[in-house]
Design a protein around this motif. Structure first.
Motif: not given
Length: 436
Positions: A200-225
């Protein structure tokens, strides 16, 4: 919504406003801020406390705490100013511009607090609070610390993770929640094969989708990056592009409910209701999710479970690095000593336990943790206690315009109108503009 009112409802309005002091917003009525150390006509010292706790039971509890402090300190008067989330942000923007802040004020930390610190408006609380914050969960303090100094005291901490329907997982023959991204994609496929909407995703409000990109960036690039990208105003690194590609791979599986791009979060037929009514197997959301699922839908009860965002094979980030935020209180530079005394009084163990029991707040103090009995919130608390790294919500950690661009660009990626590379270029362009 329950618990701390707008402290928890801030999830649906998580963009800091870039409004100027010229926007009206009652600035004239706020001119007394910054001068309360002069006392009042009764000869008492007045401390002005601004917060966003607009709903009960927390609102009543906080008001009573102020009265209890006054009873213990007869020479002090606590003036409470309570505002809804967006109104609060707007008025605080105006006050920051004017150079006048309340004696004690709510803060989410991150970029906005740093701006106030750089303007010389916030008290350094490092030495003044060290004796009674030493047992706090380290992640709870992270958003309020700069250059090894502490500028606010947290009262709330939480994180984003996956909330899932155990019954639907069982129906899809998924025995345990996935811990890797490839395993997560396999789970999505298994759910679809079983005729179940995976996410389930609230695509209209945008911020819930941001969570996916943020976490994936953390997991792939790392916190220091992520920290370096913010400092350098450059998000075009390969790790961020790869994160976007992983999200694109997920979107290609068509995992979301019908009408996802027009879906809100807490409205009828929105993300929380879809999850709470058992019409989707998962949602990526903060610790407030169970409450909103129940208020927007039926709620899942014992069928609701929680698991951390999976690790990404070959990525630099760890499963134990969390993404989230909370609320804290800062003190204006030059405020009366009673302001810091009030923070200490507010943080006392007995009151912290009361907030945990009556509002569902996740405690920041390890001493208050035994008061937490909800199994899912306990799981969140465990993840926070064991966290090896912490990333504040991007639209709080970064400048407001940068956070907004991340939300917008990721929403465009999910809608299919931007590529992973275009997302990173758009965010970088705004970041460089803000830095210049």
């Amino acid at each position: 919504m329950r618990a701390l009112g707008d402290t928890y409802t801030s999830f649906s309005r998580r963009r800091f406003l870039a409004a100027s002091a010229a926007t009206g917003l009652g600035a004239a009525a706020l001119s007394a801020c910054g001068s309360s150390d002069s006392g009042n006509s009764s000869g008492k010292t007045t401390i002005e406390w601004w917060n966003i706790t607009t709903t009960d039971p927390a609102k009543k509890l906080w008001a009573q705490r102020a009265k209890d402090f006054e009873a213990a300190h007869p020479d002090v008067k606590v003036k409470i100013v309570t505002l809804e989330n967006e109104a609060y942000k707007s008025k605080m923007t105006a006050l920051t511009t004017s150079g006048k802040l309340p004696d004690v004020f709510h803060t989410w930390g991150g970029g906005v607090l740093k701006q106030q610190i750089d303007a010389g408006l916030v008290e350094d609380l490092t030495d003044k609070t060290a004796s009674w914050t030493k047992d706090y969960v380290p992640a709870s303090l992270a958003a309020y610390q700069f250059d090894k100094k502490t500028y606010a005291v947290p009262f709330d901490i939480g994180m984003v993770g996956f909330w899932y329907n155990k019954a639907l997982f069982k129906k899809a023959k998924i025995d345990t929640p996935p811990t890797t991204w490839s395993g997560y994609l396999d789970a999505v496929k298994a759910l679809k094969s079983a005729g179940i909407t995976p996410i389930a995703l609230a695509g209209k409000e945008k911020w819930p989708g941001m969570y996916y990109w943020a976490y994936l960036s953390m997991r792939v690039a790392g916190l220091e990056a992520m920290q370096k990208a913010a400092t350098d105003a450059d998000f075009t690194g390969a790790g961020f592009v790869t994160a976007g590609q992983h999200l694109k791979d997920l979107v290609a599986l068509e995992p979301f409910q019908k009408g996802v791009l027009g879906a809100a979060y807490s409205e009828p037929n929105g993300q929380a209701a879809t999850m709470g009514n058992g019409k989707a197997a998962m949602e990526l959301m903060g610790q407030w999710a169970p409450s909103v699922e129940k208020s927007s839908g039926k709620g899942l009860g014992a069928d609701l479970g929680f698991f951390s965002f999976p690790s990404v094979e070959g990525g630099k980030g760890a499963l134990t690095e969390v993404f989230g935020g909370g609320g804290g209180h800062a003190v204006r530079k030059g405020a009366p000593d009673a302001a810091v005394e009030f923070l200490k009084f507010f943080a006392e163990k007995q009151f912290a336990e009361t907030l945990v029991k009556e509002t569902g707040l996740i405690p920041v103090s390890k001493d208050a943790r035994p008061a937490l009995t909800d199994p899912n919130l306990t799981a969140v608390s465990d993840a926070l206690n064991n966290a090896t790294g912490f990333q504040l919500y991007l639209d709080q950690a970064y400048a407001p315009a940068v956070g907004q661009e991340i939300n917008d660009s990721v929403a465009a990626l999910i809608a299919g109108s931007k590529s992973p590379e275009q997302v990173t270029r758009s965010v970088t362009q705004v970041a460089k503009s803000e830095k210049s």
